[in-house]
Design an enzyme around this catalytic site. Structure first.
Site, PDB file in Angstrom:
ATOM      1  N   HIS A 177       6.926   5.204 -10.256  1.00 23.40           N
ATOM      2  CA  HIS A 177       5.558   5.428 -10.832  1.00 23.40           C
ATOM      3  C   HIS A 177       5.843   5.982 -12.148  1.00 23.40           C
ATOM      4  CE1 HIS A 177       4.204   5.202  -6.831  1.00 23.40           C
ATOM      5  NE2 HIS A 177       3.097   4.596  -7.421  1.00 23.40           N
TER       6      HIS A 177
ATOM      7  N   GLU B   8       0.020  -3.690   0.663  1.00 20.86           N
ATOM      8  CA  GLU B   8       1.042  -3.202   0.085  1.00 20.86           C
ATOM      9  C   GLU B   8       2.310  -2.993   1.256  1.00 20.86           C
ATOM     10  OE1 GLU B   8       0.431  -0.384  -2.679  1.00 20.86           O
ATOM     11  OE2 GLU B   8      -0.718   1.049  -1.443  1.00 20.86           O
TER      12      GLU B   8
ATOM     13  N   ASP C 178       4.436  -1.944  -4.148  1.00 17.60           N
ATOM     14  CA  ASP C 178       5.234  -1.472  -2.985  1.00 17.60           C
ATOM     15  C   ASP C 178       5.222  -2.671  -2.189  1.00 17.60           C
ATOM     16  OD1 ASP C 178       5.202   1.276  -2.986  1.00 17.60           O
ATOM     17  OD2 ASP C 178       3.093   1.586  -3.097  1.00 17.60           O
TER      18      ASP C 178
ATOM     19  N   CYS D 196      -3.123  -5.565  -7.911  1.00 17.62           N
ATOM     20  CA  CYS D 196      -3.117  -4.662  -8.972  1.00 17.62           C
ATOM     21  C   CYS D 196      -1.591  -4.234  -9.255  1.00 17.62           C
ATOM     22  CB  CYS D 196      -3.974  -3.594  -8.634  1.00 17.62           C
ATOM     23  SG  CYS D 196      -3.922  -2.688  -6.987  1.00 17.62           S
TER      24      CYS D 196
HETATM   25  C1  PEP Z   1       1.319  -1.184  -5.792  1.00 18.48           C
HETATM   26  O1  PEP Z   1       1.900  -0.637  -5.207  1.00 18.48           O
HETATM   27  O2  PEP Z   1       1.430  -2.435  -6.158  1.00 18.48           O
HETATM   28  C2  PEP Z   1       0.310  -0.378  -6.709  1.00 18.48           C
HETATM   29  C3  PEP Z   1      -0.393  -0.849  -7.573  1.00 18.48           C
HETATM   30  O3  PEP Z   1       0.196   0.961  -6.315  1.00 18.48           O
HETATM   31  P1  PEP Z   1       1.189   2.096  -6.981  1.00 18.48           P
HETATM   32  O4  PEP Z   1       2.085   1.340  -7.983  1.00 18.48           O
HETATM   33  O5  PEP Z   1       0.261   3.182  -7.480  1.00 18.48           O
HETATM   34  O6  PEP Z   1       2.008   2.551  -5.632  1.00 18.48           O
HETATM   35 MG    MG Z   2       1.359   1.091  -4.289  1.00 14.96          MG
END
Ligand code: PEP
Ligand code: MG
Length: 587
Positions: A197, A441, A465, A512
């Protein structure tokens, strides 16, 4: 041409930065910007100073006790000198005097005193005595550390970081927000993976960063000019003017490309054969909507709400959350905003809500995201109420992260219904038909995507994820980053399954994760049937450019063949085939 290649890591964006190094984990003099205090705060500030001096003494005494009996006597003498300096009444008296008369914070007063003393030492003729200014710096640093706390976000807030390249062992996502606000040019860390992140946030904030450069803090001098080349994942020091000129030229070329892309800002996101594609933005904080709009986002596909919970000691209440959502919903105009419910976990922690997870467990597989929210309804309910109330202000979609079981989904849907009823009985407005979607995910959710699709209004594939859990690679562990592969056959099959499950059920499927914002995968995903891409806003125009020069029907045929032959390709030939789909400039 000479330079030192200080280290090789993993670039987090297609960007380059130049600037002086700011080393976070070293013993150089700590510099603090001026901070004025009120006259009513003077006594408390003096107490802060005295407590810090006492703590510095305790720490040095503890170090002295640990000196092995066999060590040279000069080591103990060295520490004794520092202890004596800490006991020196003029140190305390002069600093207290400065706090009282100049109304400045303890750390600033101490800095003024240090600078005065250092000047005296610097003017001494005798080289040995001149070098003793280091003792003053060490002792003052010891007190400054006690005053400012451990190297943390709080230190970062105080330091003057404008235009500098911060080099640290590791950073939290919460630190990155502070760094950006402090005007940093880039950062480099020894630890961390490109899908952490921390790295994602850096990309979203357009902050060049390289992670996983082992031991770099050992080889750097504070203030030396660095080149951070994220394209190649290298950090250079001692670059000659020719090298610096080369990189300045590359920065200019990057900016020229961005300017050229602006020409398609108001052009539709439609393929050559007329297929319309939704291009949405991922945002972390309400301020991001300016960048999202500036890059032509057709909505927000992922609002990571957990950042509202960070860099603070208390949790935001329902009204504060509603205010943040209102800013986003109203700021985006009448276009949809997908608010994801809290995804707190070990790498995104809220100081006001320590995780219940004990240290030895595997945190990525533990109480994270929706699991944590269901376990702690008092944490979750205010957010659900705020999201539902925000849905009265504009088109809002609610999205649930990290679903893995249908029972879990049933519990969330029940909680949403209860919350709606409560709002209704209180006469508070919300959209009764608010679309509720789920992030796919976890591999189990992808394999059972059909079951989730029947109960939800939309799905969004979180590849960050999904790749972490499918390939069993911790996204924050740079030691296994080499295994991170969006083109792994297992990943391609899971993505395909989710898109098909959505098509069968007649609900939208978006993506996403970071894969959606990488233009090298745009054609692959178009051919797989993806029609909604959500990404960090600065990637939108590059992806739109690829869409506008693609023929989706032709890509669908190519991908059909590619997926049919998946078992016959090794990783390299698969990557080459995907690359061959792309416009030349992306090769
Ligand atoms: C993901 O896991 O692809 C996602 C968009 O969520 P995050 O990166 O916030 O875990
Ligand atoms: Mg995620």
């Amino acid at each position: 041409m000479t330079f030192s290649c200080l280290g090789v890591g993993i670039g987090t964006a297609r960007a380059i930065a130049l600037g002086p190094a700011f080393l976070l984990t070293r013993g150089g003099p700590i510099e603090v910007p001026p901070r004025r205090i009120e006259s009513t705060e003077v006594e408390e500030e003096i107490q802060r100073l005295l407590r810090a001096i006492a703590r510095a003494q305790q720490e040095l005494q503890a170090v002295r006790r640990q000196i092995p009996a066999t060590a040279s006597a000069s080591i103990a003498q060295f520490i004794d000198t520092h202890l004596l300096m800490l006991e020196d009444v003029t140190l305390t008296e002069t600093t207290v005097h400065l706090i009282r008369n100049q109304l400045c914070a303890a750390e600033c007063a101490l800095q003024v005193h240090r600078d005065n003393l250092v000047r005296v030492f610097e003017e001494m003729e005798d080289a040995y005595l001149r070098s003793r200014k280091q003792d003053v710096e060490h002792v003052v640093n010891q007190i400054q550390k006690a005053l400012l706390g451990p190297e943390s976000t709080k230190d970062l807030r105080r330091a003057d970081l404008r235009g500098r390249i911060l080099v640290a062992q590791d950073l939290l996502p919460a630190d990155v927000i502070v760094l950006k606000q402090r005007g940093i040019a880039a950062f480099v860390t020894e630890l961390g993976g490109p899908m952490s992140h921390t790295a994602i946030l850096a990309r979203g904030l357009d902050l060049p960063a390289i992670v996983g450069v082992h031991h770099i803090t050992r080889y750097l001098r504070d203030g030396e000019t660095l080149v951070v080349d994220c394209l190649n994942g290298v950090v250079l020091a001692e670059a000659t003017p020719a090298i610096l000129g080369f990189y300045r030229e590359r920065i200019r070329a990057y900016e020229a490309r961005r300017a050229a892309l602006k020409k398609i800002l108001h052009r539709p996101s439609v393929s050559l054969d007329g297929v319309g594609i939704d291009l949405l933005a991922n945002i972390e904080i309400p301020d991001d909507i300016a960048t999202a709009r500036g890059n032509g986002a057709a909505g927000v596909g992922l609002y990571r709400t957990e950042f509202l919970y960070m860099n603070r000691d208390s949790l935001p209440d329902e009204e504060e959350q509603l205010d943040a959502y209102r800013r986003v919903v109203e700021g985006m105009g009448a276009i949809p905003v997908t608010i994801r419910t809290l995804d707190l976990g070990v790498d995104k922690q809220a100081e006001g809500h320590p995780l219940p997870c004990p240290a030895p467990c595997n945190p990525a597989l533990g109480l994270r995201a929706i699991r944590l929210c269901l376990r702690e309804p008092e944490l979750f309910r205010p957010q659900l109420r705020a999201i539902l109330r925000a849905s009265a202000l504009g088109p809002v979609r609610l999205m649930i992260p990290m679903l893995s079981s249908l029972q879990e989904l049933a519990s969330v849907l029940r909680l949403i219904e209860e919350t709606k009823q409560a709002l209704q009985s209180e006469g508070l407005a919300f959209d009764p038909d608010i679309p509720v979607g789920g992030m796919i995910e976890v591999p189990a959710a992808a394999l059972a995507a059909g079951s989730f699709a029947r109960r939800l209004d939309f799905l969004s594939i979180g590849t960050n994820d999904l790749i972490q859990y499918t390939l069993a690679i911790d996204r924050v562990d740079e030691a296994v980053t080499y295994l991170y592969d969006p083109l792994h056959p297992a990943i391609l099959r899971l993505i395909r399954m989710v898109i098909e499950a959505g098509q069968r059920q007649g609900i939208p499927v978006g993506m996403c994760g970071e894969m959606a914002g990488d233009p090298r995968f745009t054609r692959l995903l178009l051919g797989m049937g993806l029609r909604e891409f959500s990404m960090q806003p600065r990637a939108l125009l590059e992806v739109k450019a690829v869409i506008r020069e693609s023929n989706v029907a032709k890509l669908a045929q190519d991908i059909e063949e590619l997926l049919a032959g998946l078992d016959g390709f090794d990783a390299e030939s698969l990557a080459q085939r995907v690359d061959a789909l792309n416009p030349k400039r992306l090769h």
